[in-house]
Design an enzyme around this catalytic site. Structure first.
Site, mmCIF file in Angstrom:
data_model
loop_
_atom_site.group_PDB
_atom_site.id
_atom_site.type_symbol
_atom_site.label_atom_id
_atom_site.label_comp_id
_atom_site.label_asym_id
_atom_site.label_seq_id
_atom_site.Cartn_x
_atom_site.Cartn_y
_atom_site.Cartn_z
ATOM 1 N N GLY A 153 0.807 -1.226 0.000
ATOM 2 C CA GLY A 153 0.000 0.000 0.000
ATOM 3 C C GLY A 153 0.836 1.270 0.000
ATOM 4 O O GLY A 153 0.411 2.310 -0.521
ATOM 5 N N ASN A 154 2.060 1.186 0.578
ATOM 6 C CA ASN A 154 2.891 2.397 0.655
ATOM 7 C C ASN A 154 3.454 2.826 -0.695
ATOM 8 O O ASN A 154 4.052 3.887 -0.807
ATOM 9 C CB ASN A 154 4.017 2.223 1.683
ATOM 10 C CG ASN A 154 4.966 1.084 1.348
ATOM 11 O OD1 ASN A 154 4.578 0.094 0.729
ATOM 12 N ND2 ASN A 154 6.207 1.207 1.772
ATOM 13 N N LYS A 156 -9.346 -9.296 5.859
ATOM 14 C CA LYS A 156 -8.598 -8.363 5.003
ATOM 15 C C LYS A 156 -8.964 -6.913 5.340
ATOM 16 O O LYS A 156 -10.125 -6.523 5.245
ATOM 17 C CB LYS A 156 -8.950 -8.683 3.537
ATOM 18 C CG LYS A 156 -8.395 -7.711 2.541
ATOM 19 C CD LYS A 156 -6.963 -8.025 2.216
ATOM 20 C CE LYS A 156 -6.341 -6.881 1.443
ATOM 21 N NZ LYS A 156 -4.917 -6.791 1.675
ATOM 22 N N LYS A 204 -3.199 -9.570 -1.972
ATOM 23 C CA LYS A 204 -2.358 -9.384 -3.165
ATOM 24 C C LYS A 204 -1.063 -10.209 -3.116
ATOM 25 O O LYS A 204 -0.517 -10.565 -4.165
ATOM 26 C CB LYS A 204 -2.031 -7.899 -3.381
ATOM 27 C CG LYS A 204 -1.108 -7.282 -2.358
ATOM 28 C CD LYS A 204 0.269 -7.079 -2.879
ATOM 29 C CE LYS A 204 1.236 -6.429 -1.932
ATOM 30 N NZ LYS A 204 1.071 -6.445 -0.516
ATOM 31 N N LYS A 214 2.135 -12.632 3.538
ATOM 32 C CA LYS A 214 3.418 -12.412 2.849
ATOM 33 C C LYS A 214 4.320 -13.633 3.023
ATOM 34 O O LYS A 214 4.924 -14.117 2.068
ATOM 35 C CB LYS A 214 4.134 -11.170 3.403
ATOM 36 C CG LYS A 214 3.421 -9.882 3.037
ATOM 37 C CD LYS A 214 4.237 -8.678 3.476
ATOM 38 C CE LYS A 214 3.343 -7.468 3.619
ATOM 39 N NZ LYS A 214 2.533 -7.163 2.450
HETATM 40 P P1 ADP Z 1 1.115 -4.129 2.491
HETATM 41 O O1 ADP Z 1 0.246 -3.001 2.040
HETATM 42 O O2 ADP Z 1 2.555 -3.881 2.166
HETATM 43 O O3 ADP Z 1 0.624 -5.485 2.056
HETATM 44 P P2 ADP Z 1 0.394 -5.004 5.184
HETATM 45 O O4 ADP Z 1 -0.216 -4.120 6.205
HETATM 46 O O5 ADP Z 1 -0.478 -6.021 4.567
HETATM 47 O O6 ADP Z 1 1.068 -4.053 4.088
HETATM 48 O O7 ADP Z 1 1.648 -5.754 5.817
HETATM 49 C C1 ADP Z 1 2.740 -5.016 6.380
HETATM 50 C C2 ADP Z 1 2.534 -4.792 7.875
HETATM 51 O O8 ADP Z 1 2.632 -6.039 8.570
HETATM 52 C C3 ADP Z 1 3.551 -3.939 8.571
HETATM 53 O O9 ADP Z 1 3.303 -2.565 8.431
HETATM 54 C C4 ADP Z 1 3.432 -4.396 10.034
HETATM 55 O O10 ADP Z 1 2.617 -3.502 10.750
HETATM 56 C C5 ADP Z 1 2.702 -5.725 9.963
HETATM 57 N N1 ADP Z 1 3.351 -6.833 10.638
HETATM 58 C C6 ADP Z 1 2.669 -7.736 11.385
HETATM 59 N N2 ADP Z 1 3.496 -8.669 11.861
HETATM 60 C C7 ADP Z 1 4.729 -8.381 11.446
HETATM 61 C C8 ADP Z 1 6.006 -9.002 11.601
HETATM 62 N N3 ADP Z 1 6.162 -10.110 12.316
HETATM 63 N N4 ADP Z 1 7.075 -8.417 11.027
HETATM 64 C C9 ADP Z 1 6.929 -7.301 10.303
HETATM 65 N N5 ADP Z 1 5.744 -6.667 10.088
HETATM 66 C C10 ADP Z 1 4.643 -7.193 10.652
HETATM 67 MG MG MG Z 2 -1.153 -6.525 2.672
#
Ligand code: ADP
Ligand code: MG
Length: 343
Positions: A41-42, A159, A244, A306
Protein backbone atom coordinates in the site's frame (compact mmCIF):
# COMPACT_ATOMS: atom_id res chain seq x y z
CA UNK A 1 12.52 -15.54 -25.06
CA UNK A 2 13.22 -11.85 -25.49
CA UNK A 3 14.67 -9.61 -22.88
CA UNK A 4 14.92 -5.88 -22.81
CA UNK A 5 18.18 -4.48 -21.66
CA UNK A 6 19.00 -0.83 -21.30
CA UNK A 7 22.58 -0.34 -22.33
CA UNK A 8 24.89 2.47 -23.09
CA UNK A 9 26.04 1.24 -26.48
CA UNK A 10 28.54 3.94 -27.16
CA UNK A 11 29.75 7.10 -25.52
CA UNK A 12 27.22 9.16 -27.40
CA UNK A 13 23.97 7.31 -27.51
CA UNK A 14 21.85 5.38 -25.02
CA UNK A 15 19.49 2.94 -26.62
CA UNK A 16 17.35 0.04 -25.74
CA UNK A 17 18.01 -3.28 -27.37
CA UNK A 18 15.77 -6.23 -27.64
CA UNK A 19 18.20 -9.02 -27.01
CA UNK A 20 17.14 -12.57 -27.66
CA UNK A 21 17.93 -15.25 -25.12
CA UNK A 22 20.16 -13.20 -22.91
CA UNK A 23 19.28 -15.53 -20.05
CA UNK A 24 19.38 -15.02 -16.37
CA UNK A 25 21.07 -12.47 -14.18
CA UNK A 26 22.45 -13.32 -10.76
CA UNK A 27 20.25 -12.40 -7.83
CA UNK A 28 20.99 -13.44 -4.27
CA UNK A 29 23.11 -16.28 -5.56
CA UNK A 30 20.49 -17.61 -8.00
CA UNK A 31 20.08 -17.32 -11.73
CA UNK A 32 17.05 -15.11 -12.10
CA UNK A 33 15.37 -13.98 -15.27
CA UNK A 34 11.80 -13.09 -14.33
CA UNK A 35 10.95 -11.32 -11.09
CA UNK A 36 7.52 -10.88 -9.55
CA UNK A 37 7.44 -7.62 -7.59
CA UNK A 38 4.52 -7.20 -5.20
CA UNK A 39 4.03 -3.58 -4.16
CA UNK A 40 2.42 -2.78 -0.81
CA UNK A 41 0.00 0.00 0.00
CA UNK A 42 2.89 2.40 0.66
CA UNK A 43 3.65 2.46 -3.09
CA UNK A 44 0.62 4.77 -3.30
CA UNK A 45 -0.04 6.11 0.17
CA UNK A 46 2.40 6.35 3.03
CA UNK A 47 1.57 6.36 6.69
CA UNK A 48 0.53 9.80 7.88
CA UNK A 49 -0.29 11.12 4.39
CA UNK A 50 -3.75 12.42 3.52
CA UNK A 51 -3.65 10.78 0.12
CA UNK A 52 -3.67 13.89 -2.11
CA UNK A 53 -3.25 12.95 -5.72
CA UNK A 54 0.15 14.73 -5.73
CA UNK A 55 1.31 12.53 -2.86
CA UNK A 56 0.08 9.46 -4.72
CA UNK A 57 2.01 10.38 -7.88
CA UNK A 58 5.15 11.08 -5.86
CA UNK A 59 4.88 7.65 -4.19
CA UNK A 60 4.15 5.79 -7.42
CA UNK A 61 7.07 7.54 -9.12
CA UNK A 62 9.39 6.40 -6.33
CA UNK A 63 8.14 2.82 -6.71
CA UNK A 64 8.49 3.01 -10.50
CA UNK A 65 12.15 4.04 -10.18
CA UNK A 66 12.91 0.91 -8.19
CA UNK A 67 11.18 -1.29 -10.75
CA UNK A 68 12.92 0.31 -13.72
CA UNK A 69 16.25 0.06 -11.90
CA UNK A 70 15.67 -3.71 -11.74
CA UNK A 71 14.86 -3.81 -15.44
CA UNK A 72 18.00 -1.85 -16.25
CA UNK A 73 19.96 -4.55 -14.43
CA UNK A 74 18.64 -7.12 -16.86
CA UNK A 75 15.65 -8.61 -15.07
CA UNK A 76 12.23 -8.98 -16.64
CA UNK A 77 9.58 -7.82 -14.22
CA UNK A 78 5.93 -8.57 -13.58
CA UNK A 79 4.31 -6.26 -11.06
CA UNK A 80 1.38 -6.63 -8.73
CA UNK A 81 0.07 -4.21 -6.13
CA UNK A 82 -2.26 -3.96 -3.16
CA UNK A 83 -5.45 -1.91 -3.01
CA UNK A 84 -6.57 -2.09 0.63
CA UNK A 85 -6.86 1.65 1.33
CA UNK A 86 -8.15 2.44 -2.17
CA UNK A 87 -10.81 -0.26 -2.39
CA UNK A 88 -12.02 0.97 1.00
CA UNK A 89 -12.20 4.52 -0.36
CA UNK A 90 -14.17 3.41 -3.43
CA UNK A 91 -16.56 1.48 -1.18
CA UNK A 92 -16.99 4.56 0.98
CA UNK A 93 -17.75 6.74 -2.05
CA UNK A 94 -20.41 4.26 -3.07
CA UNK A 95 -21.78 4.10 0.43
CA UNK A 96 -21.95 7.89 0.87
CA UNK A 97 -23.53 8.48 -2.56
CA UNK A 98 -26.06 5.67 -2.35
CA UNK A 99 -29.06 8.03 -2.30
CA UNK A 100 -28.00 9.58 -5.61
CA UNK A 101 -26.13 6.83 -7.44
CA UNK A 102 -26.89 3.12 -6.93
CA UNK A 103 -23.86 1.53 -5.26
CA UNK A 104 -21.85 -1.07 -7.18
CA UNK A 105 -20.35 -4.26 -5.76
CA UNK A 106 -16.98 -5.04 -4.14
CA UNK A 107 -15.62 -6.91 -7.19
CA UNK A 108 -16.32 -3.83 -9.30
CA UNK A 109 -14.65 -1.69 -6.63
CA UNK A 110 -11.48 -3.79 -7.07
CA UNK A 111 -11.76 -3.46 -10.85
CA UNK A 112 -11.93 0.33 -10.37
CA UNK A 113 -8.78 0.31 -8.24
CA UNK A 114 -6.98 -1.83 -10.84
CA UNK A 115 -7.75 0.94 -13.32
CA UNK A 116 -6.77 3.73 -10.95
CA UNK A 117 -3.56 2.23 -9.55
CA UNK A 118 -2.66 0.30 -12.71
CA UNK A 119 -2.87 3.49 -14.73
CA UNK A 120 -0.62 5.35 -12.29
CA UNK A 121 1.97 2.56 -12.31
CA UNK A 122 1.77 2.19 -16.08
CA UNK A 123 2.38 5.88 -16.62
CA UNK A 124 5.10 6.23 -13.97
CA UNK A 125 7.00 3.11 -15.04
CA UNK A 126 6.72 4.16 -18.69
CA UNK A 127 7.98 7.67 -17.93
CA UNK A 128 10.93 6.28 -16.01
CA UNK A 129 11.73 3.88 -18.87
CA UNK A 130 11.74 6.70 -21.40
CA UNK A 131 13.80 8.88 -19.10
CA UNK A 132 16.47 6.18 -19.13
CA UNK A 133 16.34 5.76 -22.88
CA UNK A 134 14.31 2.56 -22.82
CA UNK A 135 11.31 1.89 -24.98
CA UNK A 136 8.02 2.47 -23.14
CA UNK A 137 6.76 -1.08 -22.85
CA UNK A 138 4.42 -1.41 -19.93
CA UNK A 139 0.78 -2.32 -19.60
CA UNK A 140 -1.68 -2.74 -16.73
CA UNK A 141 -4.42 -5.33 -17.05
CA UNK A 142 -7.91 -5.63 -15.67
CA UNK A 143 -7.48 -9.09 -14.26
CA UNK A 144 -9.82 -11.67 -12.69
CA UNK A 145 -8.77 -14.31 -10.19
CA UNK A 146 -10.88 -17.35 -9.47
CA UNK A 147 -11.79 -18.25 -5.87
CA UNK A 148 -13.88 -20.98 -4.26
CA UNK A 149 -17.32 -19.61 -3.29
CA UNK A 150 -17.30 -22.13 -0.40
CA UNK A 151 -13.97 -20.80 0.94
CA UNK A 152 -14.20 -20.63 4.77
CA UNK A 153 -12.79 -17.07 4.51
CA UNK A 154 -16.31 -15.90 3.63
CA UNK A 155 -17.31 -16.66 7.22
CA UNK A 156 -14.18 -15.13 8.80
CA UNK A 157 -13.23 -11.72 7.33
CA UNK A 158 -9.52 -10.80 7.77
CA UNK A 159 -8.60 -8.36 5.00
CA UNK A 160 -8.19 -4.73 6.09
CA UNK A 161 -9.69 -2.16 3.74
CA UNK A 162 -10.25 1.57 3.90
CA UNK A 163 -9.23 4.19 6.43
CA UNK A 164 -8.29 3.87 10.09
CA UNK A 165 -10.90 4.69 12.73
CA UNK A 166 -10.87 5.18 16.49
CA UNK A 167 -12.30 2.40 18.63
CA UNK A 168 -15.42 4.50 19.25
CA UNK A 169 -15.97 5.19 15.50
CA UNK A 170 -15.38 1.52 14.80
CA UNK A 171 -18.09 0.54 17.27
CA UNK A 172 -20.58 2.93 15.64
CA UNK A 173 -19.76 1.76 12.08
CA UNK A 174 -20.11 -1.82 13.11
CA UNK A 175 -23.57 -1.30 14.61
CA UNK A 176 -24.89 1.18 11.99
CA UNK A 177 -23.49 -0.42 8.80
CA UNK A 178 -22.92 -3.95 9.97
CA UNK A 179 -19.25 -3.78 9.04
CA UNK A 180 -16.80 -6.14 10.75
CA UNK A 181 -14.12 -3.98 12.38
CA UNK A 182 -10.71 -5.13 13.67
CA UNK A 183 -7.64 -3.54 15.18
CA UNK A 184 -4.81 -3.08 12.62
CA UNK A 185 -1.28 -3.98 13.85
CA UNK A 186 -0.21 -0.47 12.72
CA UNK A 187 -2.70 1.03 15.16
CA UNK A 188 -6.31 2.16 14.74
CA UNK A 189 -9.38 0.20 13.73
CA UNK A 190 -10.32 -0.79 10.18
CA UNK A 191 -13.02 -2.60 8.31
CA UNK A 192 -12.22 -6.21 7.42
CA UNK A 193 -13.77 -8.17 4.55
CA UNK A 194 -13.53 -11.83 3.44
CA UNK A 195 -10.26 -12.72 1.74
CA UNK A 196 -10.63 -16.05 -0.08
CA UNK A 197 -7.65 -17.95 -1.39
CA UNK A 198 -6.76 -17.32 -5.05
CA UNK A 199 -7.00 -20.46 -7.19
CA UNK A 200 -6.40 -19.44 -10.78
CA UNK A 201 -5.50 -16.28 -12.65
CA UNK A 202 -8.05 -16.06 -15.45
CA UNK A 203 -5.98 -13.90 -17.83
CA UNK A 204 -2.64 -15.64 -17.21
CA UNK A 205 -2.17 -16.50 -20.88
CA UNK A 206 -2.30 -12.81 -21.81
CA UNK A 207 0.19 -11.98 -19.05
CA UNK A 208 2.59 -14.63 -20.38
CA UNK A 209 2.32 -13.42 -23.95
CA UNK A 210 2.95 -9.80 -22.97
CA UNK A 211 5.94 -10.78 -20.82
CA UNK A 212 7.35 -12.77 -23.73
CA UNK A 213 6.98 -9.68 -25.92
CA UNK A 214 9.13 -7.74 -23.48
CA UNK A 215 6.38 -5.84 -21.67
CA UNK A 216 6.44 -4.97 -18.02
CA UNK A 217 3.03 -6.27 -17.00
CA UNK A 218 1.03 -4.94 -14.07
CA UNK A 219 -1.46 -7.67 -13.23
CA UNK A 220 -3.58 -9.11 -10.45
CA UNK A 221 -3.78 -5.65 -8.83
CA UNK A 222 -5.48 -5.65 -5.46
CA UNK A 223 -5.18 -9.44 -5.52
CA UNK A 224 -7.23 -9.60 -8.71
CA UNK A 225 -10.97 -9.23 -9.16
CA UNK A 226 -12.45 -12.16 -7.21
CA UNK A 227 -14.69 -14.33 -9.37
CA UNK A 228 -16.10 -17.85 -9.21
CA UNK A 229 -17.59 -20.25 -11.73
CA UNK A 230 -21.34 -20.43 -11.41
CA UNK A 231 -23.48 -23.53 -12.10
CA UNK A 232 -23.56 -22.77 -15.82
CA UNK A 233 -19.76 -22.45 -15.85
CA UNK A 234 -19.79 -18.67 -16.33
CA UNK A 235 -17.57 -16.39 -14.28
CA UNK A 236 -19.26 -14.12 -11.80
CA UNK A 237 -17.88 -11.60 -9.25
CA UNK A 238 -17.90 -12.11 -5.47
CA UNK A 239 -17.96 -9.67 -2.55
CA UNK A 240 -14.43 -10.08 -1.24
CA UNK A 241 -10.87 -8.81 -1.61
CA UNK A 242 -8.12 -11.33 -2.35
CA UNK A 243 -4.77 -10.81 -0.63
CA UNK A 244 -2.36 -9.38 -3.17
CA UNK A 245 0.66 -11.31 -1.85
CA UNK A 246 -1.07 -14.68 -2.18
CA UNK A 247 -2.41 -13.74 -5.61
CA UNK A 248 1.06 -12.44 -6.52
CA UNK A 249 2.65 -15.76 -5.54
CA UNK A 250 0.05 -17.61 -7.61
CA UNK A 251 0.68 -15.47 -10.68
CA UNK A 252 4.44 -15.74 -10.12
CA UNK A 253 4.14 -19.53 -10.25
CA UNK A 254 1.82 -19.43 -13.23
CA UNK A 255 4.20 -17.29 -15.32
CA UNK A 256 7.31 -19.13 -14.12
CA UNK A 257 8.92 -16.26 -12.21
CA UNK A 258 12.26 -17.13 -10.60
CA UNK A 259 12.08 -14.63 -7.74
CA UNK A 260 9.29 -13.13 -5.66
CA UNK A 261 10.08 -9.77 -4.07
CA UNK A 262 7.44 -8.43 -1.67
CA UNK A 263 7.90 -4.73 -0.96
CA UNK A 264 6.15 -3.19 2.02
CA UNK A 265 6.60 -0.55 4.74
CA UNK A 266 8.77 -2.50 7.19
CA UNK A 267 12.38 -3.68 6.90
CA UNK A 268 11.36 -7.30 6.74
CA UNK A 269 9.93 -10.06 8.87
CA UNK A 270 10.38 -9.54 12.60
CA UNK A 271 10.13 -11.89 15.51
CA UNK A 272 8.20 -10.37 18.43
CA UNK A 273 7.05 -7.62 16.10
CA UNK A 274 5.88 -4.48 17.89
CA UNK A 275 7.38 -5.58 21.21
CA UNK A 276 10.48 -4.06 22.84
CA UNK A 277 12.78 -6.95 21.87
CA UNK A 278 11.67 -7.26 18.22
CA UNK A 279 14.32 -8.84 15.97
CA UNK A 280 14.61 -8.65 12.20
CA UNK A 281 14.99 -12.04 10.54
CA UNK A 282 17.56 -11.65 7.77
CA UNK A 283 17.38 -15.13 6.31
CA UNK A 284 15.09 -18.13 6.60
CA UNK A 285 15.04 -21.49 4.95
CA UNK A 286 11.74 -22.66 3.53
CA UNK A 287 11.51 -25.12 6.42
CA UNK A 288 12.15 -22.46 9.04
CA UNK A 289 9.59 -20.18 7.41
CA UNK A 290 7.02 -22.99 7.41
CA UNK A 291 7.63 -23.82 11.06
CA UNK A 292 7.38 -20.19 12.14
CA UNK A 293 4.28 -19.64 10.05
CA UNK A 294 2.61 -22.64 11.64
CA UNK A 295 3.13 -21.23 15.14
CA UNK A 296 0.79 -18.41 14.13
CA UNK A 297 3.15 -15.53 14.97
CA UNK A 298 2.39 -13.73 11.71
CA UNK A 299 -1.01 -12.06 11.72
CA UNK A 300 -3.57 -12.72 8.98
CA UNK A 301 -4.21 -9.73 6.74
CA UNK A 302 -0.65 -8.36 6.99
CA UNK A 303 2.61 -10.33 7.51
CA UNK A 304 0.91 -13.74 7.54
CA UNK A 305 0.00 -13.81 3.83
CA UNK A 306 3.42 -12.41 2.85
CA UNK A 307 5.26 -15.26 4.55
CA UNK A 308 2.72 -17.77 3.23
CA UNK A 309 3.10 -16.33 -0.30
CA UNK A 310 6.88 -16.90 -0.12
CA UNK A 311 6.38 -20.43 1.22
CA UNK A 312 3.97 -21.35 -1.57
CA UNK A 313 6.17 -19.76 -4.22
CA UNK A 314 9.24 -21.73 -3.11
CA UNK A 315 7.30 -24.98 -2.63
CA UNK A 316 6.21 -24.67 -6.20
CA UNK A 317 9.67 -24.29 -7.65
CA UNK A 318 10.43 -20.59 -7.18
CA UNK A 319 14.16 -19.98 -6.70
CA UNK A 320 14.20 -17.27 -4.07
CA UNK A 321 11.82 -14.95 -2.22
CA UNK A 322 12.33 -11.81 -0.17
CA UNK A 323 10.27 -9.42 1.94
CA UNK A 324 11.52 -5.90 2.62
CA UNK A 325 11.05 -2.16 2.47
CA UNK A 326 9.80 -0.58 -0.75
CA UNK A 327 12.53 2.04 -0.77
CA UNK A 328 15.23 -0.62 -0.43
CA UNK A 329 14.32 -2.83 -3.38
CA UNK A 330 17.81 -2.69 -4.83
CA UNK A 331 19.47 -3.38 -1.47
CA UNK A 332 17.12 -6.35 -1.10
CA UNK A 333 18.03 -7.90 -4.44
CA UNK A 334 21.67 -7.32 -3.58
CA UNK A 335 21.19 -9.16 -0.28
CA UNK A 336 21.88 -6.09 1.86
CA UNK A 337 18.38 -5.59 3.26
CA UNK A 338 15.11 -7.38 3.98
CA UNK A 339 14.30 -10.97 4.86
CA UNK A 340 15.49 -13.56 2.41
CA UNK A 341 13.72 -16.91 2.14
CA UNK A 342 15.53 -19.77 0.40
CA UNK A 343 14.17 -23.13 -0.74
P1 ADP B 1 1.12 -4.13 2.49
O1 ADP B 1 0.25 -3.00 2.04
O2 ADP B 1 2.56 -3.88 2.17
O3 ADP B 1 0.62 -5.49 2.06
P2 ADP B 1 0.39 -5.00 5.18
O4 ADP B 1 -0.22 -4.12 6.20
O5 ADP B 1 -0.48 -6.02 4.57
O6 ADP B 1 1.07 -4.05 4.09
O7 ADP B 1 1.65 -5.75 5.82
C1 ADP B 1 2.74 -5.02 6.38
C2 ADP B 1 2.53 -4.79 7.88
O8 ADP B 1 2.63 -6.04 8.57
C3 ADP B 1 3.55 -3.94 8.57
O9 ADP B 1 3.30 -2.57 8.43
C4 ADP B 1 3.43 -4.40 10.03
O10 ADP B 1 2.62 -3.50 10.75
C5 ADP B 1 2.70 -5.73 9.96
N1 ADP B 1 3.35 -6.83 10.64
C6 ADP B 1 2.67 -7.74 11.39
N2 ADP B 1 3.50 -8.67 11.86
C7 ADP B 1 4.73 -8.38 11.45
C8 ADP B 1 6.01 -9.00 11.60
N3 ADP B 1 6.16 -10.11 12.32
N4 ADP B 1 7.08 -8.42 11.03
C9 ADP B 1 6.93 -7.30 10.30
N5 ADP B 1 5.74 -6.67 10.09
C10 ADP B 1 4.64 -7.19 10.65
MG1 MG C 1 -1.15 -6.52 2.67
Amino acid sequence: MTLLIAQKTSKTCTTIHTVVAVGAVAMLGYKVELVMVALGGNAFLRKGEKGDVEEQWANVTRAARQIVEMISRGYRVVVTHGNGPQVGIVMEWMENMRDKIPPLTMDIATAMTQGWLGYMLQQAIGNEMEKRGMKRRVVALVNQVQVNPEDPAFRNPTKYIGPYYSEEEARILSSVKGWVMRKDPRGGWRRVVPSPDPILNVEVEAVRKLLDEGYVVVASGGGGIPVYRDKEGALSGVEAVIDKDLAGALLAREVGADALIILTDVEGVYLDYGRPGQRLLRELSLNEARKLFETGVFPPGSMGPKVLACIRFLEDGGKVAAIGHLEKAIEIIEGRSGTLIRP
